[in-house]
Design a protein around this motif. Structure first.
Motif, PDB file in Angstrom:
ATOM      1  N   VAL A 126      42.116  43.125  43.461  1.00 15.56           N
ATOM      2  CA  VAL A 126      42.401  44.285  42.068  1.00 15.56           C
ATOM      3  C   VAL A 126      42.555  45.028  42.377  1.00 15.56           C
ATOM      4  N   LEU A 139      45.730  40.705  38.639  1.00 13.83           N
ATOM      5  CA  LEU A 139      44.044  39.784  38.290  1.00 13.83           C
ATOM      6  C   LEU A 139      43.156  40.444  37.060  1.00 13.83           C
ATOM      7  N   HIS A 140      44.329  41.673  36.765  1.00 17.50           N
ATOM      8  CA  HIS A 140      43.179  42.482  34.864  1.00 17.50           C
ATOM      9  C   HIS A 140      44.032  41.404  34.211  1.00 17.50           C
ATOM     10  N   GLU A 143      41.803  37.647  34.783  1.00 20.48           N
ATOM     11  CA  GLU A 143      40.083  38.264  34.136  1.00 20.48           C
ATOM     12  C   GLU A 143      40.163  38.231  33.008  1.00 20.48           C
ATOM     13  N   CYS A 144      41.131  38.619  32.270  1.00 24.03           N
ATOM     14  CA  CYS A 144      41.330  38.953  30.942  1.00 24.03           C
ATOM     15  C   CYS A 144      41.328  37.757  29.783  1.00 24.03           C
ATOM     16  N   SER A 146      41.003  34.550  31.258  1.00 25.72           N
ATOM     17  CA  SER A 146      39.767  33.614  31.719  1.00 25.72           C
ATOM     18  C   SER A 146      38.644  33.647  31.252  1.00 25.72           C
ATOM     19  N   ASP A 147      37.224  33.010  31.082  1.00 26.90           N
ATOM     20  CA  ASP A 147      36.553  33.175  31.352  1.00 26.90           C
ATOM     21  C   ASP A 147      35.318  33.432  32.312  1.00 26.90           C
ATOM     22  N   GLY A 148      36.768  33.405  33.149  1.00 33.07           N
ATOM     23  CA  GLY A 148      35.769  33.595  34.991  1.00 33.07           C
ATOM     24  C   GLY A 148      37.022  33.339  36.275  1.00 33.07           C
ATOM     25  N   TRP A 149      36.882  34.433  37.369  1.00 33.65           N
ATOM     26  CA  TRP A 149      38.065  33.467  38.649  1.00 33.65           C
ATOM     27  C   TRP A 149      37.063  34.267  39.389  1.00 33.65           C
ATOM     28  N   GLY A 150      37.564  33.589  40.645  1.00 35.22           N
ATOM     29  CA  GLY A 150      37.338  34.143  41.993  1.00 35.22           C
ATOM     30  C   GLY A 150      37.719  33.334  43.103  1.00 35.22           C
ATOM     31  N   ALA A 165      40.674  29.910  38.361  1.00 38.17           N
ATOM     32  CA  ALA A 165      40.019  30.996  37.167  1.00 38.17           C
ATOM     33  C   ALA A 165      39.259  29.446  35.720  1.00 38.17           C
TER      34      ALA A 165
END
Length: 170
Positions: A126, A139-140, A143-144, A146-150, A165
């Motif tokens: 990030v 990636l910001h 993150e904004c 979606s409800d989560g990412w990894g 995501a």
């Protein structure tokens, strides 16, 4: 392009996402070459898949995330494997690969997962938010919107990593 097969997140088990694999109700996969037009192709695939799953209201957020994840995979994941760090995005054109990146959309009970596989094992980073910069916000945005990412490195026959995501579908 296909809609059958084992989702790539099966390889990662429950360690990655808060979803019950038994509630998987659909999966769609698209192989993408290392070309700029692959990002548009991924968005078009996402539109038709979500329409088929009767989730067209999800398209705007999911398409933005798909665009960012596929762009990052092509810019950083494919380049790092082909010998460039990706720091000078305009200076290097990666060698074409028949299938450089793979997009998979998975529908679960109440959730939609977007997963992008690329051949690099380097962790996604990030970047610092710089309002004047033309890149580094990907990636910001993920993150904004979606409800989560990894992400998770893959092992075995399938080298590289998966960046994912998750979205709630109501």
């Amino acid at each position: 392009m296909g809609t059958e097969g084992t989702p790539m997140l099966d390889l990662l088990r429950h360690q990655v996402l808060p979803v019950d694999m038994r509630t998987l109700s659909g999966t769609a996969t698209l192989a993408l070459a290392s070309r700029p037009e692959s990002v548009r192709r991924a968005r078009d695939f996402t539109r038709s898949t979500l329409h088929g799953w009767r989730l067209p209201e999800q398209f705007d957020a999911v398409a933005l995330v798909v665009s960012e994840l596929v762009t990052n995979a092509l810019r950083h994941g494919v380049r790092s494997v082909n010998g460039s760090s990706g720091e000078h995005a305009g200076d290097y054109e990666p060698a074409p690969a028949p299938t450089a990146v793979e997009l998979e959309l998975m529908r679960y009970s109440g959730r939609l997962v977007c997963a992008v596989h690329d051949p690099s094992e380097l962790a996604p980073r990030v970047g610092e938010m710089d309002g004047a910069a033309e890149s580094g916000r990907g990636l910001h945005l993920v993150e904004c919107f979606s409800d989560g990412w990894g992400w998770r490195p893959l092992t075995g026959e399938r080298p590289g990593k998966v960046v994912w995501a998750v979205f709630r579908t109501g």
